[in-house]
Design an enzyme around this catalytic site. Structure first.
Site, PDB file in Angstrom:
ATOM      1  N   GLU A 142     -67.405  77.995  37.419  1.00  0.00           N
ATOM      2  CA  GLU A 142     -66.126  78.825  37.085  1.00  0.00           C
ATOM      3  C   GLU A 142     -66.183  79.223  35.209  1.00  0.00           C
ATOM      4  O   GLU A 142     -66.385  79.639  35.353  1.00  0.00           O
ATOM      5  CB  GLU A 142     -64.607  77.213  37.003  1.00  0.00           C
ATOM      6  CG  GLU A 142     -64.015  78.121  36.673  1.00  0.00           C
ATOM      7  CD  GLU A 142     -62.586  78.673  35.249  1.00  0.00           C
ATOM      8  OE1 GLU A 142     -62.133  78.929  35.014  1.00  0.00           O
ATOM      9  OE2 GLU A 142     -63.643  77.715  34.503  1.00  0.00           O
ATOM     10  N   GLU A 143     -66.711  77.662  34.508  1.00  0.00           N
ATOM     11  CA  GLU A 143     -66.652  78.597  33.409  1.00  0.00           C
ATOM     12  C   GLU A 143     -68.328  79.448  33.180  1.00  0.00           C
ATOM     13  O   GLU A 143     -67.952  79.549  32.406  1.00  0.00           O
ATOM     14  CB  GLU A 143     -67.315  77.248  32.636  1.00  0.00           C
ATOM     15  CG  GLU A 143     -66.190  76.446  32.733  1.00  0.00           C
ATOM     16  CD  GLU A 143     -65.095  75.816  32.018  1.00  0.00           C
ATOM     17  OE1 GLU A 143     -64.857  76.983  31.368  1.00  0.00           O
ATOM     18  OE2 GLU A 143     -64.117  75.959  32.050  1.00  0.00           O
TER      19      GLU A 143
ATOM     20  N   HIS B 107     -62.235  74.126  25.404  1.00  0.00           N
ATOM     21  CA  HIS B 107     -63.094  74.639  25.191  1.00  0.00           C
ATOM     22  C   HIS B 107     -64.069  74.579  23.745  1.00  0.00           C
ATOM     23  O   HIS B 107     -65.303  75.028  23.180  1.00  0.00           O
ATOM     24  CB  HIS B 107     -62.905  76.464  25.264  1.00  0.00           C
ATOM     25  CG  HIS B 107     -63.316  76.862  26.748  1.00  0.00           C
ATOM     26  ND1 HIS B 107     -63.159  77.852  26.884  1.00  0.00           N
ATOM     27  CD2 HIS B 107     -62.854  76.016  27.945  1.00  0.00           C
ATOM     28  CE1 HIS B 107     -62.576  78.071  28.647  1.00  0.00           C
ATOM     29  NE2 HIS B 107     -62.476  76.725  28.549  1.00  0.00           N
TER      30      HIS B 107
ATOM     31  N   ASP C 118     -55.372  73.771  36.619  1.00  0.00           N
ATOM     32  CA  ASP C 118     -56.451  74.238  35.660  1.00  0.00           C
ATOM     33  C   ASP C 118     -55.664  74.998  34.319  1.00  0.00           C
ATOM     34  O   ASP C 118     -56.055  75.711  33.488  1.00  0.00           O
ATOM     35  CB  ASP C 118     -57.572  75.282  36.116  1.00  0.00           C
ATOM     36  CG  ASP C 118     -58.790  75.028  35.409  1.00  0.00           C
ATOM     37  OD1 ASP C 118     -58.513  74.105  35.018  1.00  0.00           O
ATOM     38  OD2 ASP C 118     -59.730  75.962  36.137  1.00  0.00           O
TER      39      ASP C 118
ATOM     40  N   HIS D 200     -62.802  72.806  39.230  1.00  0.00           N
ATOM     41  CA  HIS D 200     -64.279  72.900  39.078  1.00  0.00           C
ATOM     42  C   HIS D 200     -64.372  71.565  38.372  1.00  0.00           C
ATOM     43  O   HIS D 200     -64.239  71.215  37.428  1.00  0.00           O
ATOM     44  CB  HIS D 200     -64.283  74.444  38.443  1.00  0.00           C
ATOM     45  CG  HIS D 200     -63.898  74.638  37.577  1.00  0.00           C
ATOM     46  ND1 HIS D 200     -64.289  73.911  35.706  1.00  0.00           N
ATOM     47  CD2 HIS D 200     -62.514  74.446  36.821  1.00  0.00           C
ATOM     48  CE1 HIS D 200     -63.483  74.232  34.548  1.00  0.00           C
ATOM     49  NE2 HIS D 200     -62.362  74.285  35.476  1.00  0.00           N
TER      50      HIS D 200
ATOM     51  N   ASP E 285     -59.983  70.534  31.321  1.00  0.00           N
ATOM     52  CA  ASP E 285     -60.930  71.308  31.957  1.00  0.00           C
ATOM     53  C   ASP E 285     -61.957  71.322  32.650  1.00  0.00           C
ATOM     54  O   ASP E 285     -62.828  71.167  31.770  1.00  0.00           O
ATOM     55  CB  ASP E 285     -60.790  72.925  30.953  1.00  0.00           C
ATOM     56  CG  ASP E 285     -61.218  73.851  31.653  1.00  0.00           C
ATOM     57  OD1 ASP E 285     -61.616  74.067  32.430  1.00  0.00           O
ATOM     58  OD2 ASP E 285     -61.500  74.456  30.498  1.00  0.00           O
TER      59      ASP E 285
ATOM     60  N   ASP F 197     -67.313  71.913  36.831  1.00  0.00           N
ATOM     61  CA  ASP F 197     -68.610  72.283  35.318  1.00  0.00           C
ATOM     62  C   ASP F 197     -67.452  72.300  34.203  1.00  0.00           C
ATOM     63  O   ASP F 197     -66.105  72.627  34.322  1.00  0.00           O
ATOM     64  CB  ASP F 197     -69.389  73.412  36.298  1.00  0.00           C
ATOM     65  CG  ASP F 197     -68.033  74.675  35.815  1.00  0.00           C
ATOM     66  OD1 ASP F 197     -67.146  74.601  36.774  1.00  0.00           O
ATOM     67  OD2 ASP F 197     -68.724  75.953  36.143  1.00  0.00           O
TER      68      ASP F 197
END
Lengths: 457, 457
Positions: free
Chosen positions: B151-152, B425, B178, B85, B118, B87
């Site tokens: 994805e997020e 994150h 991931d 991903h 990520d 995003d």
């Protein structure tokens, strides 16, 4: 010309002047409004002078300035010190206002704006009543004005100002309009105010925000912990669990309780007005008691983690809350602040770190109903409302009145004219024009009766 | 020329291209970044083409677009579908970043930026490994890329995309990078992922913000109530109290537990890295178990009342929280979402109103260690790391892998190269250059071993 005739003739201008004052966003809590604070202070000083004061000036403090003004008509006449505040609460959330908070709108006989009632609308009644008494040569007492700019943030620097200017502030009593009446046809005077302890707490977990999948379940989540700690501050009966919190609280006598609960109160109407199905509070007490003679603990604000649009699977490093406690007679803000801090730190699990930062506080206060100032206020309201006002116990706090008694040795009388519907501290705060004018009309009565009662005494 | 020689010759450019990709703030959760999402998708499409794909295009969805690309070397050769991903998570709080999140900085052999690991840094390894295999004529399998942009935020529209393009996505296995390894000298492969249920709750008290003095103690404070409700979701043992929450959870066998806990783990180092004095979690389980095979409940965000500077004595009308639960095999996101909603609404006192709004969710997933794809990944890592990787159970969630199995009937292998210190994150997310290059070097090994194992089979 009679005072009433003068008021009737100038009432339009009185309201226009209030509108001007309300346009100034004098929010003391937010430093970005500092210039507006000075603008508001200058406006107040000018109006006090224009109303007939011998002198009026702005006193700088470590925080926001204090406006002082006076007119000495006779050294032997009693002196009334009028206290009020030109600062207002923050207006957010702005989106909930029907009209901009600092762009006053008058509709259905009410003026809508932040500060309309608390306290610009109320202290300004005194400036206009003073003008009316001076203009009609009906001023039986000396008058001193002390209008501060930090009431909404705890009057942090007024104490120092009062101590420094004891002589300047020399007076016989203090008159304050920053409270409410039960209804326009049910006048009342608050004879009790709750004190306040206000703290901010910070709970820290890990040294950085974490991925809630990788670390979730394995390390303390400061938000969950904060919620747990806050929840534990009250038991299932709504009783506050902080050790010693109630030590100084004296239960009312059965007579006092019934007198208190005799005040007109309609629970259904109350719930309907608030849009709630049920009230909630300390078990074993009525709503009137819960909001006046019992101490409280409320979270005023809480934040932590991701609060934006959408979803973020973060395990935050920190969580915060602003927590305030309303205090009743004999509790002191410092004592409760210390007990809260000690307890809150003691219940923190080892998995987090906790910091308790005191904001401001204030002592509770009671006005004796057999005092001269209370009698004068009662007679003044009876004369203008046609009914003897009911003495009530208010839930709010004006921390400074306890300090006035301590430093100046003066009792304060809380002759306020607001209503519950005024939405103080809320969006769409408003003040009834009836109340604004009724206040201007009642204040000169107070001066007259107070001067008479002093003579007799 | 060998693949390794090609990688060594072009590694500088590979990194420069990743830096370009990381400069694009492709935050899927916040609509204001929509244009950047398209820029990122276009960048990925162009690079896949440039790397040697027969075709690559951007497929629009109801949400953010999906990038698809493919190279078919031989209709009879096995086909590997690479998923990733483009995003990234929101970057706030920005003030905690040592360098701007979308202005990549390389220091002490790591690249710092939101998405560094990520998943931009990880999926881009596949684009570059693909380029190396094509350029050196060492591509033993057909390759299909599916790089999504949601994805997020729960891959809300990828399911529809996959269903609509079943034939296009026809493949033999799915390869995903991931996830993380235990350490650079302790390779590992995640064979289990936790599922996710994510909800937002709103608690409403009165129909407007109230003065905490006038109403405090008499009406429910939605923040206090929310804290009470959240606190009640776990008991004193950290056990989640939602009725039926653990119904589908199967306890591991003693053998499975000891195998799981055999993975190298240093609790002191873990606590030191996080700056905590003590871990916290479900009683009776180790930290490894708490973060991998046990379900969780975490508040990811909370807000209500006054959160600005200074003090405001408000009794707010509303309080909100974002709450997520990590799920383990056999639990389903929909089932847990329903149980949470039912329970949360049932524990709300009559004094407030509660709304539970589901965000996204995903099913847990397990990769069989006896599957061809797992064996190929294990051999590939052994070849490049010199050690047999340890199968681990991850705490995170990639909801889409369960859907791939359901719709495409394909198993996924999670050959990730991140580390715990990458701060996914979190502020200062980073990715080791060693890991970036090690991944590019390992991926061709996977293709080689997978093709060989398929022939044997």
């Amino acid at each position: 010309m009679s005072i009433q005739a003068y008021i009737d003739e100038h009432k339009g201008r009185f309201l226009e002047e209030l509108v001007e004052l309300l346009k100034i966003p004098s929010v003391s809590a937010d430093s970005k409004f500092k210039p507006d604070m000075l603008r508001a202070a200058t406006f107040v000083k000018d109006k006090i002078l224009a109303a007939g004061a011998d002198r009026a000036e702005i006193f700088a403090t470590e925080g926001h300035p204090v406006v002082y003004g006076e007119k000495i008509v006779d050294p032997d006449a009693p002196t009334v010190l009028v206290y009020g505040h030109y600062d207002v609460q923050p207006a957010d959330p702005y989106e909930l206002w029907d009209s901009p908070p600092f762009d006053p709108v008058i509709k259905n006989e009410r003026i809508y704006a932040r500060g309309a009632c608390d306290d610009k609308g109320q202290f300004y009644m005194h400036v206009k009543a003073f003008e009316a008494m001076v203009a009609t040569k009906n001023l039986p007492c000396n008058v001193k004005f002390m209008i501060e700019g930090e009431e909404e943030i705890g009057s942090d620097h007024l104490g120092e100002f009062v101590r420094k200017h004891k002589d300047l502030l020399k007076a016989d009593t203090i008159l304050i309009s920053d409270t409410s009446i039960i209804a326009n046809d049910v006048p009342s005077i608050e004879v009790g105010l709750r004190g306040l302890t206000y703290v901010e707490v910070e709970v820290t977990g890990a040294n950085r925000d974490l991925h809630s999948g990788v670390y979730g379940g394995g390390v303390a989540n400061p938000i969950n912990v904060l919620c747990r700690m806050i929840a534990s501050l009250k038991d299932e009966n709504g009783h506050i669990t902080i050790p010693g919190f109630y030590d100084q609280v004296t239960e009312l006598t059965t007579a006092e309780r019934s007198a208190l609960n005799d005040a007109p109160f309609d629970l259904d109407a109350y719930q309907q007005d608030l849009g709630i199905d049920e009230v909630e509070g300390e078990k074993g007490y009525t709503t009137i008691e819960r909001t006046s003679v019992r101490p409280t603990l409320d979270v005023n604000g809480i934040w932590g983690g991701y609060t934006g649009e959408g979803a973020k699977t973060v395990l935050p490093a920190k969580a915060y809350a602003k927590i305030s406690m309303r205090l009743v007679p004999n509790q002191t803000d410092k004592e409760i602040e210390a007990k809260f801090k000690k307890h809150f730190e003691s219940i923190a699990p080892k998995s987090v770190k906790v910091v308790v930062k005191p904001h401001h506080g204030g002592l509770p206060y009671v006005t004796p109903t057999d005092s001269l100032e209370y009698k004068a206020a009662s007679m003044a309201m009876e004369a203008s409302f046609g009914k003897v006002p009911i003495p009530t116990r208010g839930g709010g706090s004006i921390p400074i009145v306890a300090l006035f008694e301590e430093v100046l040795g003066l009792k304060s009388v809380l002759m306020g004219f607001g209503l519950d519907i005024d939405a103080l501290h809320s969006p769409n705060e408003s003040y009834g024009l009836f109340n604004f004018y009724k206040g201007i009309e009642t204040i000169p009565n107070f001066f007259r009766y107070y001067a008479e009662l002093r003579k007799e005494a």
